[in-house]
Design an enzyme around this catalytic site. Structure first.
Site, mmCIF file in Angstrom:
data_model
loop_
_atom_site.group_PDB
_atom_site.id
_atom_site.type_symbol
_atom_site.label_atom_id
_atom_site.label_comp_id
_atom_site.label_asym_id
_atom_site.label_seq_id
_atom_site.Cartn_x
_atom_site.Cartn_y
_atom_site.Cartn_z
ATOM 1 C CG HIS A 230 -7.076 44.500 -36.667
ATOM 2 N ND1 HIS A 230 -6.735 45.640 -35.971
ATOM 3 C CD2 HIS A 230 -6.246 44.113 -37.510
ATOM 4 C CE1 HIS A 230 -5.455 45.805 -36.289
ATOM 5 N NE2 HIS A 230 -5.244 45.231 -37.249
ATOM 6 C CD GLU A 231 -5.588 40.786 -39.638
ATOM 7 O OE1 GLU A 231 -5.305 41.378 -40.468
ATOM 8 O OE2 GLU A 231 -5.099 40.984 -38.643
ATOM 9 C CG HIS B 264 -5.353 45.448 -42.572
ATOM 10 N ND1 HIS B 264 -4.730 46.670 -42.376
ATOM 11 C CD2 HIS B 264 -4.865 44.927 -41.331
ATOM 12 C CE1 HIS B 264 -3.962 46.825 -41.371
ATOM 13 N NE2 HIS B 264 -4.216 45.764 -40.593
ATOM 14 C CG HIS C 211 -6.964 50.819 -46.679
ATOM 15 N ND1 HIS C 211 -5.765 50.890 -45.914
ATOM 16 C CD2 HIS C 211 -7.131 51.990 -47.295
ATOM 17 C CE1 HIS C 211 -5.072 52.095 -46.179
ATOM 18 N NE2 HIS C 211 -6.144 52.848 -47.247
#
Length: 685
Positions: free
Chosen positions: A468-469, A472, A475
């Site tokens: 999940h991290e 980020h 991105h």
């Protein structure tokens, strides 16, 4: 940024190896190759350096303000504004991270001070009439505006939006009022946030003797610091719920003042409610769409949620026949019991397959196949990192070269917050000299250290959080915008979680997991049925879990909707809980006083659900068939990641899905994720 990989790779080593014990020694041993400050910023070799960095940024900002005011309308105006934003953010963003994560109190204190000072300057700039006029002249010049590219136009509008929400268009008296409200709101947010974590005390004689040991004793009192949601004893959970959520009068008045102040500020600067102001520019666009989304989702979930509650009630009757009524303190516990009973997913069975090194290699392999990107560990200089177990990763594209850096602060240490999060330390942007300012981010996790006999082993939940991290972080690396104001994750909240939640779908796909999950002792791959069981176990009571999120999101919308509120915040909680959740409100409790997300996600708590809906649609339509499809990976980069916040979020989603999703599409995507996989059912049967 355009350098090829070989030209800069002399100090790199494979990413998986960087997290094994031997290599860690090597990376540390070579760190004396030079001295610097935190993140390679020379001034930050000591806490006093924050003052120096801050002074430098403020000096630069004064020059840029003068430049902006004297430049004729054109793309240069936007460039100068972005430089101004970049200079302040480079200190403020870095300080934002250091103030909560640095082990040295003096560094944390200096960073806190820098955040406050830069914040004050930003508030002043947002109410600087002359500075605003220079931007207004540009926006009013139709010929120049029509010659700008869409990203530059959007960034100019976003800067103007920042001015307007600070009340720039008001007369001087009202503008002062707006500044004062902003300052008061900031203080209330900090006070409220502190209050959400404070324990409640109770006379120990009030509780039966056999459960007292569950709580911290302090003289004749017991301290209750949380909900004890995983405790098997129903009475302990009930006591914790009623004591921890007992209303505190000061916290209640803080919340009431915070909501009223936010509403006053929104109305002062021209919005109906705070929610209208907060949702401008988001995927949802307005509170009406959010309300529609939450109500439709709630309707679709209601039958499934009812079934989930019935299953939990049966389980409670089986384990506690004297008291079988399902209460709010039962939901997290009994859903966990049902999961464990049905699928036997003891984390201890999975951990040996998820060593940190293997997980990092898995991410590296996935990014390499999907996006042509590799992760390499790079040696750090002395003073560059705040703890010796922090690893620095270089993110390298096969043809574009170095894209940026990720600092991995993965391990537990005293005083480190127990939260998994991503911080932008420096945003990417096109420099005036034509070069590109590389983005720098930190990923913070709370993983256990390796032991003498075993490397760091992750539970399935930790592995999913890592993915999940890292979503980020990618991105941030690939949102290579011209302007740092919209770089990477600097985009609307309801879009910002899409790339990270999408990575959870990859983390739960056997084809992806099979590439890296190996037993750290035997090298044996993780059996397919264990992955299937893990995925299916997450669907047990998932409707009730989602219903709870809908309730929180609805409550957040009402609190930030029309004011004055028709009833007290506790009466609104009771009503909303009955309408959107289904388990009874417990008298003399005030859960809203522990709702810390009201601070950072005011009027935006729905974002998590909406981002999940988009991620689900992107997964099913673009990656479910082949999670390593390079063409799809490139489309994902081009349509969704590359723009950061420089394009309207709904247009990015349309570009990826090649259609414009409706509220019904969002709801259907979330609900269809709850369906069980038939193949796993048959296998398990």
């Amino acid at each position: 940024a355009g350098q090829g990989c070989r030209a800069v790779s002399t100090s790199w080593c494979p990413v998986g190896a960087a997290f094994d014990a031997k290599q860690q020694q090597q990376l540390r041993g070579s760190a004396a190759s030079g001295e610097t400050g935190l993140f390679g910023v020379p001034e930050l070799s000591s806490p006093e350096g924050f003052q120096e960095a801050q002074d430098k940024a403020l000096q630069e900002s004064e020059q840029l303000v003068q430049e902006a005011c004297s430049t004729p309308p054109g793309p240069e105006t936007v460039m100068i504004f972005d430089q101004l934003s970049d200079g302040l953010c480079r200190v403020a963003d870095l300080a934002d991270f250091v103030k909560i994560a640095h082990p040295d109190f003096a560094f944390r204190e200096a960073a806190e001070e820098a955040c406050r000072n830069i914040g004050t300057v930003v508030e002043k700039l947002n109410t600087d009439v002359e500075l605003c006029q220079s931007l207004r002249r540009l926006l009013a010049d139709e010929i120049v505006m029509s010659s700008l590219d869409p990203e530059t136009r959007r960034v100019a509008e976003l800067f103007m939006f920042d001015f307007e929400i600070s009340g720039i268009h008001l007369d001087e008296e009202k503008r002062k009022k707006a500044v004062n409200l902003n300052v008061r709101i900031l203080d209330l947010c900090n006070e409220f946030l502190t209050g959400t974590h404070l324990p409640n005390k109770i006379d120990k004689h009030v509780l039966p003797e056999h459960i007292r040991y569950n709580f911290t004793a302090e003289g004749n009192y017991l301290q209750v610091a949380g909900l004890h949601a995983d405790c098997p004893d129903d009475l302990v959970r009930e006591a914790a719920y009623k004591i921890f959520l007992y209303p505190n009068a000061e916290q209640l008045s803080r919340l009431e003042e915070l909501l009223a102040s936010r509403n006053s500020l929104a109305q002062l600067v021209g919005y109906d409610t705070f929610a209208h102001r907060a949702l401008q520019g988001t995927m949802a666009k307005n509170p009406e769409t959010v309300r529609q989304f939450l109500e439709k989702l709630s309707d679709q979930l209601s039958k499934r949620t009812q079934k989930d509650f019935e299953m939990m009630t049966k389980m409670k009757m089986k384990l506690n026949p004297q008291n079988s009524k399902l209460m709010p303190w039962d939901h997290p516990y009994y859903s966990g019991v049902l999961r464990a009973e049905r699928y036997n997913i003891d984390p201890g069975l999975y951990c040996p397959f998820f060593s940190l090194g293997a997980c990092m290699e898995g991410l590296n392999s996935l990014f390499s196949q999907l996006l042509g990107i590799s992760l390499y560990a790079e040696q750090t200089q002395r003073g560059e990192v705040w703890s010796e177990d922090v690893r620095k990763l270089a993110v390298v594209h096969e043809t574009e070269g170095l894209l940026g850096y990720i600092y991995c602060d993965f391990f537990q240490r005293p005083d480190k917050p127990h939260q998994d999060c991503h911080f932008t330390v420096r945003g990417g942007r096109l420099r005036e000299n034509g070069g590109y300012q590389l983005p720098v981010v930190v990923l913070m996790l709370s993983l256990p250290h390796s032991t003498r006999g075993a490397p760091t082993l992750l539970s399935p939940g930790m592995m999913e959080n890592l993915f999940h991290e890292m979503g980020h972080a990618m991105h941030s690396m690939l949102g290579r915008t011209r302007y740092q104001h919209v770089t990477g994750t600097r985009c609307p909240t309801d879009f910002a979680e899409v790339p990270s939640i999408l990575m959870e779908y990859f983390a739960n796909d056997y084809r992806v997991v099979n590439q890296f999950a190996r037993h750290y002792k035997t090298g044996q791959p993780l059996p397919k049925n264990m992955v299937s069981r893990l995925c299916e176990s997450k669907k047990v009571c998932a409707a009730a879990d989602m219903q709870l999120q809908v309730f929180y999101a609805a409550l957040d919308q009402i609190y930030h909707g029309k004011h004055p509120l028709k009833k007290s915040t506790t009466e609104i909680l009771k009503e909303t809980q009955e309408k959107f959740y289904g388990l009874p409100y417990v008298p003399n409790t005030a859960w809203q006083l522990r709702f810390s997300h009201l601070v950072g996600y005011g009027a935006k708590y729905y974002s998590y659900l909406m981002s999940r809906a988009v991620a689900s649609m992107v997964w099913k339509q673009c990656f479910a068939q082949d999670p390593f499809d390079r063409a799809m990976g490139e489309r994902y980069r081009r349509e969704m990641l590359a723009h950061g916040g420089g394009k309207e979020p709904i247009l990015m989603v349309q570009g990826m899905l090649q259609k414009s999703p409706s509220v019904e599409d969002f709801v259907d995507a979330l609900v269809s994720d709850l369906d069980h996989d038939f193949e796993t059912f048959i296998m398990d049967s």
